[in-house]
Design a protein around this motif. Sequence first.
Motif, PDB file in Angstrom:
ATOM      1  N   SER A 190      37.725 121.157  29.727  1.00  0.00           N
ATOM      2  CA  SER A 190      37.069 120.200  30.718  1.00  0.00           C
ATOM      3  C   SER A 190      35.582 120.006  30.092  1.00  0.00           C
ATOM      4  O   SER A 190      34.941 120.913  29.866  1.00  0.00           O
ATOM      5  N   LYS A 191      35.396 118.740  29.583  1.00  0.00           N
ATOM      6  CA  LYS A 191      33.952 118.393  29.070  1.00  0.00           C
ATOM      7  C   LYS A 191      33.719 119.008  27.636  1.00  0.00           C
ATOM      8  O   LYS A 191      32.579 119.234  27.280  1.00  0.00           O
ATOM      9  N   VAL A 192      34.561 119.680  27.115  1.00  0.00           N
ATOM     10  CA  VAL A 192      34.521 120.238  25.739  1.00  0.00           C
ATOM     11  C   VAL A 192      34.736 119.367  24.655  1.00  0.00           C
ATOM     12  O   VAL A 192      35.639 118.593  24.413  1.00  0.00           O
ATOM     13  N   LEU A 210      43.959 123.074  20.591  1.00  0.00           N
ATOM     14  CA  LEU A 210      42.703 122.369  20.585  1.00  0.00           C
ATOM     15  C   LEU A 210      42.681 121.142  20.161  1.00  0.00           C
ATOM     16  O   LEU A 210      41.991 120.118  20.712  1.00  0.00           O
ATOM     17  N   GLU A 211      43.242 120.757  18.940  1.00  0.00           N
ATOM     18  CA  GLU A 211      43.353 119.572  18.552  1.00  0.00           C
ATOM     19  C   GLU A 211      43.964 118.704  19.334  1.00  0.00           C
ATOM     20  O   GLU A 211      43.296 117.267  19.615  1.00  0.00           O
ATOM     21  N   ARG A 212      45.066 118.950  19.765  1.00  0.00           N
ATOM     22  CA  ARG A 212      45.696 118.003  20.778  1.00  0.00           C
ATOM     23  C   ARG A 212      44.948 117.835  22.057  1.00  0.00           C
ATOM     24  O   ARG A 212      44.914 116.578  22.768  1.00  0.00           O
ATOM     25  N   LYS A 213      44.329 118.486  22.685  1.00  0.00           N
ATOM     26  CA  LYS A 213      43.888 118.821  23.813  1.00  0.00           C
ATOM     27  C   LYS A 213      42.438 118.317  23.887  1.00  0.00           C
ATOM     28  O   LYS A 213      41.695 117.676  25.159  1.00  0.00           O
ATOM     29  N   ILE A 214      41.734 118.673  23.044  1.00  0.00           N
ATOM     30  CA  ILE A 214      40.304 118.119  22.909  1.00  0.00           C
ATOM     31  C   ILE A 214      39.871 117.234  21.753  1.00  0.00           C
ATOM     32  O   ILE A 214      39.230 116.047  22.020  1.00  0.00           O
ATOM     33  N   GLY A 215      40.487 117.228  20.363  1.00  0.00           N
ATOM     34  CA  GLY A 215      40.405 116.405  19.412  1.00  0.00           C
ATOM     35  C   GLY A 215      40.761 114.992  19.580  1.00  0.00           C
ATOM     36  O   GLY A 215      39.886 113.940  19.508  1.00  0.00           O
ATOM     37  N   ARG A 216      41.689 114.694  20.345  1.00  0.00           N
ATOM     38  CA  ARG A 216      42.486 113.612  20.377  1.00  0.00           C
ATOM     39  C   ARG A 216      42.069 112.945  21.857  1.00  0.00           C
ATOM     40  O   ARG A 216      42.204 111.566  21.767  1.00  0.00           O
ATOM     41  N   VAL A 217      41.456 113.588  22.795  1.00  0.00           N
ATOM     42  CA  VAL A 217      41.116 112.941  23.886  1.00  0.00           C
ATOM     43  C   VAL A 217      39.626 112.356  23.644  1.00  0.00           C
ATOM     44  O   VAL A 217      39.238 111.730  24.727  1.00  0.00           O
ATOM     45  N   ASN A 218      38.676 112.755  22.848  1.00  0.00           N
ATOM     46  CA  ASN A 218      37.571 112.364  22.569  1.00  0.00           C
ATOM     47  C   ASN A 218      37.532 111.256  21.484  1.00  0.00           C
ATOM     48  O   ASN A 218      38.510 111.252  20.707  1.00  0.00           O
ATOM     49  N   PRO A 219      36.425 110.506  21.626  1.00  0.00           N
ATOM     50  CA  PRO A 219      36.281 109.430  20.796  1.00  0.00           C
ATOM     51  C   PRO A 219      36.320 109.930  19.174  1.00  0.00           C
ATOM     52  O   PRO A 219      35.776 111.111  18.932  1.00  0.00           O
ATOM     53  N   PRO A 220      36.648 109.148  18.311  1.00  0.00           N
ATOM     54  CA  PRO A 220      37.002 109.593  16.980  1.00  0.00           C
ATOM     55  C   PRO A 220      35.304 110.094  16.351  1.00  0.00           C
ATOM     56  O   PRO A 220      34.466 109.302  16.703  1.00  0.00           O
TER      57      PRO A 220
END
Length: 248
Positions: free
Chosen positions: A48-50, A67-77
Amino acid sequence: MAYDEIEMAVRRSRDKRDVFYRLAKEQGWRARSAFKLLQIDEEFRIFSKVTHVVDLCAAPGSWSQVLERKIGRVNPPGKARIVAVDLQQMAPIPGVVQLQGDITKKKTADAIKKELGGQLAQLVVCDGAPDVTGLHDMDEYMQDQLILAALNISTELLAPGGAFVAKMFKARDIDFMYSQMKLFFRSVTCTKPRSSRSSSNEHFIVCLDYKPLEGYQGMAEDLKPGDELSALTKFVYSGDLSGFDQII
């Protein structure tokens, strides 16, 4: 067929019956251990919020994939930064910066900081394990030292309020491990994800709400066998930190 070949064949047969092994293959995870991190997040919401995260002892890369799927992809590029570190090389993962280095060395911490773009991480994870000797006391000791080394470098990388997750063996000295973690975190919990085999002594320590310890020196210099970097905690070099998951 030699005895070791028979033993390997039996092990492979057992692994192929493992539901999480099959799911990992079907879903493109490099190892079944991906589900352990996913299930830890289900319970503790560590993602959450990472936006900035470090994966220590990352090979073969299943946790970095998560981490890439759950953090990298859900944040703006361009907003998220994921840094994976290991002694050995591993196959590239798009969106993950890989560093080959020893987590007991200050230069590794400095390299991670550089890749984080001058920001501190909100999360550091470590699924590493030293080579298993078969001597339980020795294996537990080596795993403890690996966790302490991961904790030590994490004090250089974590932002206040951040989280730290590491594999551990639930052993006799678990109270000592808790006491070390509680020096730095307001919440320390031991958990066993359902994807972790019931026959395994493997557990995970989940540390939340990082609070920098006043006067703690961190990685003022490289760790060496027997070094004592503070009056509070003793860290020693733990050997092979590759953390390779041999299931897949």
